[in-house]
Design a protein around this motif. Structure first.
Motif, PDB file in Angstrom:
ATOM      1  N   ALA A 727       1.076  -1.308   0.020  1.00 32.19           N
ATOM      2  CA  ALA A 727       0.002   0.155   0.069  1.00 32.19           C
ATOM      3  C   ALA A 727       0.939   1.093  -0.016  1.00 32.19           C
ATOM      4  CB  ALA A 727      -0.950  -0.014   1.023  1.00 32.19           C
ATOM      5  N   ALA A 728       2.069   1.163   0.511  1.00 36.65           N
ATOM      6  CA  ALA A 728       2.847   2.385   0.392  1.00 36.65           C
ATOM      7  C   ALA A 728       4.303   2.094  -0.053  1.00 36.65           C
ATOM      8  CB  ALA A 728       3.010   2.604   2.086  1.00 36.65           C
ATOM      9  N   ILE A 729       4.834   3.188  -0.439  1.00 37.42           N
ATOM     10  CA  ILE A 729       6.334   3.046  -1.069  1.00 37.42           C
ATOM     11  C   ILE A 729       7.249   3.483   0.170  1.00 37.42           C
ATOM     12  CG2 ILE A 729       7.898   3.881  -2.797  1.00 37.42           C
ATOM     13  CD1 ILE A 729       5.435   4.552  -4.376  1.00 37.42           C
ATOM     14  N   GLN A 730       8.243   2.467   0.543  1.00 31.98           N
ATOM     15  CA  GLN A 730       9.324   3.022   1.713  1.00 31.98           C
ATOM     16  C   GLN A 730      10.451   3.363   1.170  1.00 31.98           C
ATOM     17  OE1 GLN A 730       8.233   2.651   4.634  1.00 31.98           O
ATOM     18  NE2 GLN A 730       6.268   1.394   4.414  1.00 31.98           N
ATOM     19  N   ARG A 731      11.134   4.222   2.067  1.00 33.94           N
ATOM     20  CA  ARG A 731      12.339   4.587   1.474  1.00 33.94           C
ATOM     21  C   ARG A 731      13.423   3.380   1.628  1.00 33.94           C
ATOM     22  NH1 ARG A 731      16.534   8.808   5.053  1.00 33.94           N
ATOM     23  NH2 ARG A 731      17.634   9.558   3.358  1.00 33.94           N
ATOM     24  N   PRO A 732      14.310   3.260   0.733  1.00 31.52           N
ATOM     25  CA  PRO A 732      14.997   2.191   0.205  1.00 31.52           C
ATOM     26  C   PRO A 732      16.117   2.032   1.524  1.00 31.52           C
ATOM     27  CG  PRO A 732      15.166   3.461  -1.791  1.00 31.52           C
ATOM     28  CD  PRO A 732      14.285   4.508  -0.811  1.00 31.52           C
ATOM     29  N   LEU A 733      16.451   3.083   2.187  1.00 35.70           N
ATOM     30  CA  LEU A 733      17.377   3.039   3.444  1.00 35.70           C
ATOM     31  C   LEU A 733      16.524   3.252   4.577  1.00 35.70           C
ATOM     32  CD1 LEU A 733      20.151   5.174   1.849  1.00 35.70           C
ATOM     33  CD2 LEU A 733      19.964   2.685   2.301  1.00 35.70           C
ATOM     34  N   PRO A 734      16.960   3.102   5.954  1.00 37.48           N
ATOM     35  CA  PRO A 734      16.264   3.231   7.085  1.00 37.48           C
ATOM     36  C   PRO A 734      15.816   4.544   7.134  1.00 37.48           C
ATOM     37  CG  PRO A 734      18.261   1.960   7.412  1.00 37.48           C
ATOM     38  CD  PRO A 734      18.430   2.357   6.008  1.00 37.48           C
ATOM     39  N   ALA A 735      14.627   4.781   7.382  1.00 41.37           N
ATOM     40  CA  ALA A 735      13.924   6.288   7.706  1.00 41.37           C
ATOM     41  C   ALA A 735      14.274   6.692   9.164  1.00 41.37           C
ATOM     42  CB  ALA A 735      12.381   6.136   7.337  1.00 41.37           C
ATOM     43  N   PRO A 736      13.883   7.993   9.307  1.00 44.36           N
ATOM     44  CA  PRO A 736      14.278   8.449  10.749  1.00 44.36           C
ATOM     45  C   PRO A 736      13.321   7.634  11.469  1.00 44.36           C
ATOM     46  CG  PRO A 736      14.033  10.347   8.982  1.00 44.36           C
ATOM     47  CD  PRO A 736      13.722   9.006   8.180  1.00 44.36           C
ATOM     48  N   ASP A 737      13.777   7.462  12.711  1.00 45.45           N
ATOM     49  CA  ASP A 737      13.141   6.654  13.886  1.00 45.45           C
ATOM     50  C   ASP A 737      12.758   7.664  15.186  1.00 45.45           C
ATOM     51  OD1 ASP A 737      15.722   7.251  14.611  1.00 45.45           O
ATOM     52  OD2 ASP A 737      15.982   5.158  15.552  1.00 45.45           O
ATOM     53  N   GLN A 738      12.739   8.848  14.734  1.00 49.55           N
ATOM     54  CA  GLN A 738      12.356   9.773  16.127  1.00 49.55           C
ATOM     55  C   GLN A 738      12.015  11.141  15.664  1.00 49.55           C
ATOM     56  OE1 GLN A 738      15.623   9.882  18.775  1.00 49.55           O
ATOM     57  NE2 GLN A 738      16.545  11.560  17.633  1.00 49.55           N
ATOM     58  N   ASP A 739      11.495  11.888  16.512  1.00 52.64           N
ATOM     59  CA  ASP A 739      10.743  13.487  16.123  1.00 52.64           C
ATOM     60  C   ASP A 739      11.903  14.086  16.264  1.00 52.64           C
ATOM     61  OD1 ASP A 739       8.141  12.628  15.885  1.00 52.64           O
ATOM     62  OD2 ASP A 739       7.760  12.902  18.131  1.00 52.64           O
ATOM     63  N   LEU A 740      12.028  15.295  15.459  1.00 49.14           N
ATOM     64  CA  LEU A 740      13.095  16.135  15.408  1.00 49.14           C
ATOM     65  C   LEU A 740      13.555  16.473  16.830  1.00 49.14           C
ATOM     66  CD1 LEU A 740      12.798  18.531  12.431  1.00 49.14           C
ATOM     67  CD2 LEU A 740      14.532  17.070  12.806  1.00 49.14           C
ATOM     68  N   GLN A 741      14.683  16.377  17.200  1.00 53.73           N
ATOM     69  CA  GLN A 741      15.204  16.745  18.695  1.00 53.73           C
ATOM     70  C   GLN A 741      15.532  18.358  18.554  1.00 53.73           C
ATOM     71  OE1 GLN A 741      14.576  14.451  21.013  1.00 53.73           O
ATOM     72  NE2 GLN A 741      13.730  13.779  19.547  1.00 53.73           N
ATOM     73  N   THR A 742      16.065  18.610  17.349  1.00 56.91           N
ATOM     74  CA  THR A 742      16.515  19.944  17.329  1.00 56.91           C
ATOM     75  C   THR A 742      16.328  20.707  15.984  1.00 56.91           C
ATOM     76  OG1 THR A 742      18.746  19.521  16.342  1.00 56.91           O
ATOM     77  CG2 THR A 742      18.714  19.478  18.438  1.00 56.91           C
ATOM     78  N   GLY A 743      16.529  21.721  15.219  1.00 55.87           N
ATOM     79  CA  GLY A 743      16.296  22.312  14.185  1.00 55.87           C
ATOM     80  C   GLY A 743      16.899  21.515  12.863  1.00 55.87           C
ATOM     81  N   TRP A 744      17.950  20.558  13.302  1.00 61.71           N
ATOM     82  CA  TRP A 744      18.768  20.201  12.227  1.00 61.71           C
ATOM     83  C   TRP A 744      18.361  18.602  11.738  1.00 61.71           C
ATOM     84  CZ3 TRP A 744      22.101  23.721  10.412  1.00 61.71           C
ATOM     85  CH2 TRP A 744      22.524  24.579  11.479  1.00 61.71           C
ATOM     86  N   VAL A 745      18.364  18.637  10.345  1.00 64.92           N
ATOM     87  CA  VAL A 745      17.685  17.223  10.024  1.00 64.92           C
ATOM     88  C   VAL A 745      17.985  16.099  10.461  1.00 64.92           C
ATOM     89  CG1 VAL A 745      17.192  18.241   7.883  1.00 64.92           C
ATOM     90  CG2 VAL A 745      19.410  17.307   7.883  1.00 64.92           C
ATOM     91  N   TRP A 746      19.464  15.781  10.947  1.00 67.01           N
ATOM     92  CA  TRP A 746      20.057  14.666  11.368  1.00 67.01           C
ATOM     93  C   TRP A 746      19.480  14.353  12.843  1.00 67.01           C
ATOM     94  CZ3 TRP A 746      23.390  18.682   9.723  1.00 67.01           C
ATOM     95  CH2 TRP A 746      23.481  19.567  10.835  1.00 67.01           C
ATOM     96  N   SER A 747      18.835  15.185  13.373  1.00 62.40           N
ATOM     97  CA  SER A 747      18.396  14.991  14.823  1.00 62.40           C
ATOM     98  C   SER A 747      17.162  13.939  14.673  1.00 62.40           C
ATOM     99  CB  SER A 747      18.089  15.972  15.552  1.00 62.40           C
ATOM    100  OG  SER A 747      16.947  17.028  14.884  1.00 62.40           O
ATOM    101  N   ALA A 748      16.677  13.785  13.539  1.00 64.09           N
ATOM    102  CA  ALA A 748      15.386  12.825  13.362  1.00 64.09           C
ATOM    103  C   ALA A 748      15.702  11.358  13.454  1.00 64.09           C
ATOM    104  CB  ALA A 748      14.692  13.189  11.854  1.00 64.09           C
ATOM    105  N   TYR A 749      17.014  10.955  13.645  1.00 66.17           N
ATOM    106  CA  TYR A 749      17.601   9.756  13.891  1.00 66.17           C
ATOM    107  C   TYR A 749      18.290   9.631  15.269  1.00 66.17           C
ATOM    108  CZ  TYR A 749      17.290   8.260   8.845  1.00 66.17           C
ATOM    109  OH  TYR A 749      17.160   8.171   7.815  1.00 66.17           O
ATOM    110  N   SER A 750      17.729   8.590  15.640  1.00 68.94           N
ATOM    111  CA  SER A 750      18.567   8.118  17.091  1.00 68.94           C
ATOM    112  C   SER A 750      19.998   7.961  16.947  1.00 68.94           C
ATOM    113  CB  SER A 750      17.714   7.127  17.713  1.00 68.94           C
ATOM    114  OG  SER A 750      17.813   6.084  17.157  1.00 68.94           O
ATOM    115  N   ASP A 751      20.676   7.779  18.187  1.00 65.78           N
ATOM    116  CA  ASP A 751      21.986   7.375  17.841  1.00 65.78           C
ATOM    117  C   ASP A 751      22.248   5.918  17.133  1.00 65.78           C
ATOM    118  OD1 ASP A 751      22.759   9.606  19.107  1.00 65.78           O
ATOM    119  OD2 ASP A 751      23.521   8.637  21.013  1.00 65.78           O
ATOM    120  N   GLU A 752      21.170   4.982  17.738  1.00 61.69           N
ATOM    121  CA  GLU A 752      21.067   3.705  17.055  1.00 61.69           C
ATOM    122  C   GLU A 752      20.826   3.679  15.499  1.00 61.69           C
ATOM    123  OE1 GLU A 752      21.594  -0.323  16.417  1.00 61.69           O
ATOM    124  OE2 GLU A 752      22.261   0.866  17.945  1.00 61.69           O
ATOM    125  N   GLY A 753      19.560   4.506  15.309  1.00 58.91           N
ATOM    126  CA  GLY A 753      19.177   4.707  14.124  1.00 58.91           C
ATOM    127  C   GLY A 753      20.011   5.326  13.069  1.00 58.91           C
TER     128      GLY A 753
END
Length: 923
Positions: A727-753
């Protein structure tokens, strides 16, 4: 010193004495020494008084009795060494004398004093004649002859030993400079700048000076050993200075070579020059042997020299690529006698002359009113200048048999990596007659590497199949690359160059591009003036041949580099030649076969619209001008060509999948950084609407989200959506696994993510690189320097945001491309503390405040050790062991894996001179 130096020096300025008179005097003195006990006693008494050397009188007088009149006819310099050896043998019957460690120095001093005593005891008129005859030599020459007639190292005083070593050092430097036609005195003061760069080598260790060809590694080593000689003579160091060449150690053990220079258990200060002139495995064995020796022989040190890439990188290596630009300018001016010598030179040549060898060569050419424009051109001019100078070197060109043997030896030496000259004993002795050759009994070597390169270049132009063999594999190319460049500069006709360039490009386009760039860079900038190398009657045919060969060489990328639809499409060119200006137009009509039309010098570009693309410009001053023009076109157009990513991989591959996902996001108008699942049906509906707008969507370009999209890509997306059930088209690579923690794009990933994302991105990048190598660069093979396809991976250390960039908080990344077996080994090493990509090609390790999981404090130290594990034979001529440190700022990109792969490809193409300008952007 013996005290005979004033007499010896004065002998340099006198003429030859009458042979008959000298013969009579020598016979008379010989008779007195043989028959008169009283005369022998008087000589012995004078020698003792003059020298103060303690020696047993009886064996000394017996030695005097045996001196032949024939020996007395000759100068001290000719017979003094042999007489000293005989005297030492006679005196060594005395135990006190035999225990002296400077016996040969003392014996030589007694011999010199004996001659002085004979002069003093002769009549005044005879004394002047004897002094003139006997005194034609210097003390260092006597020491040199003494070293030749003794088995092993002569037993000298430190002062004499130091003088001998300095004389040998001067002879080596003089031999190198004489080959260029320069005296040591002319450049001695300028070469003094090397003293400040002399490496510090601690006792028990070795240092390897690693630098480019011509960087002055041998001269730096010569400076270093002269400093060790001074310390040895002054008593500041007990280490005996020893100079060895790697070719010598390739045939015999280190201890065997040292035995000729040092006594048992003496510490040594060793130089091993020319590791790059033997096979890499031989060089590595030499380093190991020398390393063990200096560690086990108390207070010993060693300095070795090599070019880059011969040995695995190690902590013992110190890079040396020449003097500063100002020092190079002074060196050039000291040789040329002109100031402001380097003004107006191109940057490549300015960089080359930082290497002392090329600075001296450039100075020589300037002094003669000439100038070179590149390294290959400089080598060619220097060698041809040396061969044109009246000397034994000139004879090597005039004598056809000698020339043939030199060419044959050069080919054998290049092919074997210096291990074999391919000559018989008789042939070897024959070519030793020239000053171009030195070496041992078992193999010769050229005095300077440039002579070997030049003669090998002549073979490339005359021997069938040799050029193909030189391009056959990375090791062969690396050995032949400069000879190929010189060969290209030595051709005599355009047809000869066309054949040369065709063979290169058909063998390996990347290696060929590097060689062609070395040749064309020697010519300077293109000129619109009349050009002797541009023949109007052949220009069109030569441009057509160069264009077709480059189209074939660039393969699937050719339609993005030339105005054609496919590689096999016939082309029609129109060529106009006016002086040195050459214009080329591409015909709109596709012919049945490749054709060219001469438009004549009066062609007006505005009078005819039947052509598709027209370019015009001056030609460089060389036969390679049509090939250089097309190479420049390829290099300038490469960025755009690579941005058309669908050409770089197969259907269903990484390039295709990431490109298709990016297109799906464009259609869905999804610009967020969260990469949430895309609704398949809504995208299918939108694509259907777009394709229904036009009658021929496959050949239509659509403007979406401010950019152009190919209709065929939309059709491909529609067909793929129809083939899947999700039903949905997924990103070929792991998608962000958390909400933004700061205004920077990389903060949408946890350390493990983040760790997982980087592992998958680099794992897919490795696969994307393999795909591109197979789809677009298969003919380039070893000339693509990043790694071998399917045999490499990535090891990366990720710094979480709080340890990354101090201003933005961006996470950091340090990584290295390594063979796949190293990735496997490091995965075992780090275990659960690391993350391995799903395809097993990339490993990520998290850095913490305390360092790496294995206890290391700094990841840089870890990576230095890691890249040293990369075997040299897994690096091609354009490969390198490198460490990359950067910010992780690609988490929000739609195509991160292909972006990384494209960066590697671009670097490969830059190395072979097939990429200019801004790196392609695909996100």
């Amino acid at each position: 010193m013996s005290g005979l130096e004033p007499l010896i020096a004065s002998g340099l300025a006198v003429g030859k004495a009458a042979p008959a008179a000298v013969g009579r005097l020598a016979a008379a003195i010989g008779l007195k020494l043989a028959k008169s006990w009283t005369w022998r006693w008087r000589v012995a008494w004078r020698v003792k008084q003059q020298t103060g050397v303690a020696f047993p009188s009886r064996p000394y007088r017996a030695w005097l009795k045996e001196i032949a009149a024939e020996e007395l006819r000759k100068p001290v310099g000719e017979v003094g060494a042999a007489l000293a050896v005989r005297l030492d043998v006679a005196l060594s019957a005395n135990q006190t004398w035999s225990l002296r460690d400077d016996r040969h120095s003392a014996a030589l001093e007694l011999v010199q004093a004996t001659y002085l005593a004979a002069v003093a005891l002769s009549d005044p008129g005879d004394a002047a004649l004897l002094e003139e005859t006997w005194a034609r030599s210097r003390h260092d020459e006597l020491l040199g002859r003494l070293a030749q007639v003794t088995s092993g190292r002569p037993l000298l005083s430190r002062a004499d030993h130091g003088e001998l070593l300095l004389a040998q050092s001067s002879a080596r430097r003089r031999r190198r400079l004489t080959a260029l036609g320069v005296s040591e005195d002319r450049v001695a003061s300028t070469l003094g700048v090397l003293e400040a760069n002399s490496p510090l080598v601690e006792p028990g260790t070795l240092v390897i000076i690693v630098g480019s060809f011509g960087a002055g590694k041998s001269e730096l080593a010569e400076t270093w050993i002269r400093q060790r000689i001074a310390e040895y003579v002054d008593g500041a160091s007990p280490a005996v200075p020893v100079w060895l060449h790697a070719s010598e150690l390739g045939h015999q053990a280190l201890e065997e070579s040292l035995a000729r220079h040092v006594r048992h258990d003496e510490p040594c200060a060793i130089v091993v020059d020319g590791l790059d002139e033997v096979d890499g495995q031989v060089a590595a064995r030499i380093v190991d042997r020398v390393g063990v020796f200096v560690e086990t022989r108390d207070r010993s040190v060693a300095l070795l020299t090599s070019r880059h890439g011969v040995l695995p990188e190690s902590n013992e290596q110190q890079p040396w690529d020449g003097v500063s630009a100002d020092q190079a300018r002074l060196l050039i001016e000291s040789v040329s006698g002109t100031s402001h010598a380097t003004w107006g030179w191109n940057p490549m040549l300015v960089e080359s002359v930082r290497r002392p060898f090329f600075a001296i060569g450039a100075g020589i050419l300037l002094a003669e009113g000439a100038k070179a424009s590149s390294q290959a051109d400089l080598v060619r001019r220097l060698v041809e200048r040396a061969l044109a100078t009246p000397s034994s070197s000139e004879a090597s060109v005039r004598d056809s048999e000698l020339y043939r043997l030199l060419v044959r030896a050069s080919v054998a030496l290049v092919t074997s990596g210096g291990n074999s000259d391919g000559l018989t004993f008789q042939e070897r002795q024959h070519i030793r007659a020239t000053r171009l050759i030195t070496g041992s009994e078992s193999t010769v070597e050229f005095t300077l590497p440039i002579f070997q390169q030049w003669f090998a270049a002549q073979a490339l132009l005359t021997q069938d199949g040799l050029l193909i063999k030189a391009m056959s594999d990375p090791r062969s190319f690396d050995r032949w690359r400069w000879s190929m460049s010189i060969a290209g500069l030595s051709v005599r006709t355009g047809a000869e160059f066309d054949q040369f360039a065709q063979i290169l490009l058909q063998a390996n386009p990347g290696g060929a591009a590097w060689v062609l760039d070395q040749i064309s860079s020697a010519r300077g900038w293109p000129s619109r003036d009349a050009n002797e190398f541009v023949d109007r009657t052949t220009a069109g045919a030569r441009i057509l041949l160069a264009t077709r060969t480059w189209i074939n060489a660039t393969g699937v990328l050719a339609p993005a580099l030339f105005p054609i639809k496919s590689t096999d499409q016939p082309i029609s060119l129109r060529v106009s030649v006016r002086g040195g200006v050459v214009g080329t137009a591409w015909d709109r009509v596709v012919p049945r076969s490749d054709t060219v039309v001469d438009l004549g010098p009066g062609f007006d570009v505005h009078s005819d619209d039947s052509w598709l693309v027209y370019t015009e410009g001056g030609a460089i001053q060389g036969y390679e001008w049509p090939w250089a023009r097309q190479q420049d076109r390829v290099a300038k157009g490469m960025s755009k060509a690579l941005e058309n990513a669908y050409r770089l991989g197969p259907i269903g591959g990484v390039w295709h999948v990431e490109s298709r996902y990016r297109l799906a996001r464009i259609v869905a108008n999804d610009r967020t950084m969260f990469f949430k699942p895309l609704d398949r049906l809504s995208i299918a509906k939108r694509v259907g609407e777009l394709l229904g707008i036009v009658e021929d969507p496959e050949h239509t370009r659509f403007v979406l989200d401010g950019g152009e999209v190919e209709g065929r890509d939309l059709i491909d997306l529609a067909e793929w959506i129809e083939s899947i059930e999700d039903a949905a088209i997924q990103r070929p690579l792991p998608a962000p696994d958390q909400d933004l923690q700061t205004g920077w794009v990389w903060s949408a990933y946890s350390d493990e993510g983040l760790l997982k994302f980087v592992a998958e991105a680099y794992g897919q990048a490795c696969l994307a690189y393999d795909e591109a190598r197979s789809a677009a660069f298969s003919d380039f093979a070893w000339s693509m320097g990043t790694a071998r396809p399917a045999e490499f991976g990535v090891v990366a250390v990720v710094e979480p945001p709080d340890l990354g960039d101090g201003w933005t908080g961006a996470p950091g990344l340090t990584m290295a491309v390594v063979p796949l077996h190293i990735v496997v080994a490091e995965t075992r090493r780090f275990g659960s503390a690391s993350r391995l990509s799903s395809n097993g090609r990339a490993l990520t390790v998290a850095r913490t405040e305390t360092g790496l999981p294995d206890g290391r404090e700094a990841e840089h130290d870890y990576f230095v050790d890691l890249i040293h594990k990369i075997p040299l034979d897994e690096l091609g001529p354009f490969g390198s062991r490198s460490i990359v440190t950067e910010r992780i700022d690609f988490t929000s990109h739609s195509r991160p894996a292909t972006e990384i792969a494209l960066r590697w490809i671009w670097s490969d193409l830059e190395s072979v001179k097939l990429a200019h300008g801004t790196r392609p952007r695909i996100n």
